[in-house]
Enzyme design. Structure first.
Site, mmCIF file in Angstrom:
data_model
loop_
_atom_site.group_PDB
_atom_site.id
_atom_site.type_symbol
_atom_site.label_atom_id
_atom_site.label_comp_id
_atom_site.label_asym_id
_atom_site.label_seq_id
_atom_site.Cartn_x
_atom_site.Cartn_y
_atom_site.Cartn_z
ATOM 1 N N GLY A 117 -8.284 -22.770 5.047
ATOM 2 C CA GLY A 117 -8.992 -21.665 4.472
ATOM 3 C C GLY A 117 -9.885 -22.016 3.345
ATOM 4 O O GLY A 117 -10.648 -21.133 2.892
ATOM 5 N N ASP A 124 -21.227 -48.675 -6.640
ATOM 6 C CA ASP A 124 -21.005 -47.938 -5.421
ATOM 7 C C ASP A 124 -20.033 -48.635 -4.404
ATOM 8 O O ASP A 124 -20.671 -49.616 -4.087
ATOM 9 C CB ASP A 124 -22.334 -47.534 -4.841
ATOM 10 C CG ASP A 124 -22.379 -46.759 -3.255
ATOM 11 O OD1 ASP A 124 -21.246 -46.396 -2.887
ATOM 12 O OD2 ASP A 124 -23.387 -46.666 -2.896
ATOM 13 N N ALA A 164 -29.009 -32.857 6.582
ATOM 14 C CA ALA A 164 -30.274 -32.183 5.897
ATOM 15 C C ALA A 164 -30.823 -32.949 5.082
ATOM 16 O O ALA A 164 -32.057 -32.970 4.572
ATOM 17 C CB ALA A 164 -29.859 -30.734 5.599
ATOM 18 N N HIS A 207 -29.134 -44.729 13.467
ATOM 19 C CA HIS A 207 -28.647 -44.286 12.348
ATOM 20 C C HIS A 207 -28.448 -45.757 11.652
ATOM 21 O O HIS A 207 -27.886 -46.723 12.057
ATOM 22 C CB HIS A 207 -27.322 -43.679 12.406
ATOM 23 C CG HIS A 207 -26.563 -43.417 11.178
ATOM 24 N ND1 HIS A 207 -27.071 -42.720 10.249
ATOM 25 C CD2 HIS A 207 -25.548 -44.059 10.597
ATOM 26 C CE1 HIS A 207 -26.438 -42.635 8.965
ATOM 27 N NE2 HIS A 207 -25.520 -43.359 9.160
ATOM 28 N N HIS A 219 -25.881 -46.742 2.170
ATOM 29 C CA HIS A 219 -25.188 -47.412 1.256
ATOM 30 C C HIS A 219 -25.321 -49.146 1.481
ATOM 31 O O HIS A 219 -25.329 -49.410 2.672
ATOM 32 C CB HIS A 219 -23.695 -46.937 1.202
ATOM 33 C CG HIS A 219 -23.397 -45.853 0.938
ATOM 34 N ND1 HIS A 219 -23.352 -45.231 -0.315
ATOM 35 C CD2 HIS A 219 -23.756 -44.652 1.638
ATOM 36 C CE1 HIS A 219 -23.322 -43.940 -0.320
ATOM 37 N NE2 HIS A 219 -23.448 -43.488 0.841
ATOM 38 N N HIS A 235 -16.806 -44.581 -6.481
ATOM 39 C CA HIS A 235 -17.347 -44.068 -4.965
ATOM 40 C C HIS A 235 -16.905 -44.637 -3.826
ATOM 41 O O HIS A 235 -17.505 -45.510 -3.138
ATOM 42 C CB HIS A 235 -18.813 -44.181 -5.244
ATOM 43 C CG HIS A 235 -19.640 -43.256 -4.245
ATOM 44 N ND1 HIS A 235 -19.632 -43.243 -2.833
ATOM 45 C CD2 HIS A 235 -20.428 -42.156 -4.523
ATOM 46 C CE1 HIS A 235 -20.262 -42.401 -2.363
ATOM 47 N NE2 HIS A 235 -20.919 -41.767 -3.375
ATOM 48 N N ASP A 243 -12.319 -20.820 -2.778
ATOM 49 C CA ASP A 243 -12.258 -20.195 -1.514
ATOM 50 C C ASP A 243 -12.646 -18.799 -1.531
ATOM 51 O O ASP A 243 -12.693 -18.038 -2.468
ATOM 52 C CB ASP A 243 -10.717 -19.809 -1.254
ATOM 53 C CG ASP A 243 -10.325 -19.095 0.223
ATOM 54 O OD1 ASP A 243 -11.412 -18.822 0.738
ATOM 55 O OD2 ASP A 243 -9.279 -18.719 0.439
#
EC number: 3.1.-.-
Length: 559
Positions: free
Chosen positions: A50, A197, A234, A368, A372, A394, A447
């Site tokens: 949840g 990274d 996005a 794709h 990184h 990271h 939540d």
């Protein structure tokens, strides 16, 4: 810059982002000045029932709020900016970011009603800032979103460099080249500690250039007989530009669906980071009016998220767009670890509808590439910076471990490499670094509108409810003599099917009644002990009968 005090030391620690992917938040503290780099979120793990999102625990920053000077943002991905609306509500400090990063942040702050109260400062790779004893400058990097930067923090102890997320792409889609010259310059001035990274530290070689994908998109668009649907992150603005370019080359119109995708396309094109030819964009409603081989649909849902546009299309529940037999669906992203099952399910559903789906390991090399750097690029960064101390960040522990080994392979002494957990501090004084104490760091669960009000106990209860259900026992007692006036009534949810278990529930009823009578004869009338005894007796009986442990809630009322 203020004078160095003998007691002052440099502290470096992560509140999120080490030992995990997501919720990146790193802090550099010297004396009374704290500078924070990034403020991200991560998505919940399966056992977090949840929960919507997870953000870092910032209690240390709240206790030292008068020392926190700024939050510097390296780029506009959710795992670096998604925590801001929650963090800024409690800790209102100025934020600094590049043009696109601030554009995406402002959208979030508007939704959270914080836009008016937050000081936002635009930076670029030439900006220099001073926060008390700490000076900040920036350098341009490549990543899967434009306007990404690394940060150099100059402290009285020495320079601390945070790379942000990076790869070395020598043919970037938007001609924003990584500033190798400046990185080398920072390295030649001397780097005390490098935070770098680690996402692809396990992957040998180099990460391919994003521009490779454009050619692949174009040939797929040409060979597709009907509509093309492309699902990607996005925030991957470069990938979106490649889709636009391929659509323009193959004379297709484009529509954008999915709330986050619409937001990013609007913001990025307004700020000049997306170049969309005049008249190319159409509304989703117009898709069915055009010939099928003249349309591209750009969508969210590359991770098989249940509510995303692609998943809804796959289930034929999208209000505006249906998948038709013969459509080509390109999933231009690799599944985040843990999401493979959702992606697989979406691919199955799309194929059932008759779509041709390009996804996964066989095709992914074409549609794709990662944002990184792989091992050779990570070594290049280490060699450009030549740090005295190295802190891989990271990434999950195995990624940090691999990155540590890469550090050793380019000549950094093993004892100068620190593998941290969230909350571990590295203390540097007089040029000597050591692992110091721990500060509070953990997960704050969001939540709905509740921030941090769901903890381990609530999650444990949810898990129990999801596995064995609940029994509510309602009894009314008389105030005068403590006798049972009505009940016990037993209500079961998610435990057993009542109509088929009447015998079991009647027996449970008898056990509750006899337990209460026994306690009253012994003059026990505190509610707490009545409830505990009822719970224990009933729990024992139900476990013997069913080998299940439902949650038992006794409700006792007096009349």
């Amino acid at each position: 810059m203020s004078k160095k005090n003998n007691q002052d030391k440099l502290l470096i620690f992560a509140l999120g982002g080490v030992g995990e992917i997501g919720k990146n938040m790193y802090c550099i503290q010297y004396g009374n000045d704290i500078v924070v780099v990034d403020s991200g979120l991560k998505f919940p793990e399966e056992e977090m029932l949840g929960i919507d999102v997870v953000i870092p625990d910032i209690s240390y920053l709240l206790e030292n709020r008068d020392k926190v000077r700024a939050i510097l943002l390296t780029h506009g991905h959710e795992d670096h900016i998604g925590g801001l609306p929650y963090v800024l509500k409690q800790l209102n400090v100025p934020i600094y970011g590049t043009k696109l990063t601030l554009g995406l942040v402002e959208n979030k702050l508007k939704e959270a009603g914080l836009l008016g109260d937050t000081k936002r400062h635009l930076i670029n790779e030439d900006t220099e800032l001073t926060f008390g004893t700490i000076k900040a400058s920036f350098f341009r990097t490549n990543h899967s979103i434009p306007d990404s930067v690394g940060v150099c923090l100059e402290t009285p102890e020495g320079n601390v460099v945070h790379t942000g997320d990076f790869k070395f792409d020598h043919t970037p889609v938007n001609d924003q080249f990584a500033d190798l010259q400046r990185m080398a310059e920072i390295g030649s001035r001397g780097v005390l500690a490098l935070l770098s990274d680690s996402t692809n530290a396990e992957r040998a070689g180099y990460t391919p250039s994003e521009s490779n994908i454009g050619k692949e998109f174009e040939s797929l668009f040409r060979s597709a007989k009907q509509r093309v649907v492309v699902a990607t992150f996005a925030s991957n603005v470069h990938r979106i530009q490649q889709v636009i370019n391929a659509a323009a080359e193959t004379r297709r119109k484009m529509t954008v669906i999915g709330r986050s995708m619409v937001n990013v396309v609007n913001i990025a094109s307004e700020l000049g980071y997306l170049n969309i030819p005049e008249g190319m964009l159409i509304e989703p409603e117009e898709v069915n009016k055009l010939p099928a081989d003249r349309v591209v649909i750009l969508s969210t849902g590359s991770q098989g998220e249940p509510m995303s546009a692609l998943t809804r299309m796959a289930r034929s529940t999208h209000r505006k767009v249906d998948i038709l037999p013969g459509d080509t669906v390109i999933i231009a992203a690799t599944p985040i670890p843990g999401n493979e099952r959702y992606v697989g399910r979406t691919v199955d559903e799309l194929m059932r509808l008759g779509a041709y789906v390009i996804y996964g390991p066989g095709s992914v090399s074409g549609v794709h590439v990662s944002g990184h750097g792989s091992q050779e690029e990570l070594k290049l960064m280490l060699n450009l910076m030549r740090p005295e101390y190295f802190i891989p960040i990271h990434g999950e522990y195995r990624m940090l471990r691999h990155h540590g080994w890469l550090g050793e392979s380019v000549g950094i002494p093993k004892e100068n490499i620190f593998l941290l957990d969230n909350g571990d501090t590295v203390e540097i004084q007089g040029g000597v670094a050591r692992k110091a104490g721990k500060i509070p760091a953990g997960n704050v669960l969001i939540d709905g509108l509740g921030v941090g009000d769901v903890g381990n106990i609530v999650l444990r209860d949810r898990k129990l409810l999801s596995q064995d259900g609940i029994l509510v026992v309602v009894v009314t007692l008389s105030k005068q003599d403590g006798t049972i006036m009505s009940g016990p009534d037993i209500i079961s949810r998610g435990f057993v099917y009542v109509r088929e278990s009447e015998g079991l529930l009647e027996e449970a009823n008898r056990i509750v009644t006899s337990t209460l009578h026994k306690l009253m004869n012994e003059n026990v009338n505190e509610w707490a002990s009545l409830k505990t005894n009822v719970k224990d007796a009933l729990g024992r009986f139900l476990y013997e009968q069913t080998k299940r442990r439902p949650m038992i809630l006794p409700i006792i009322m007096e009349v």
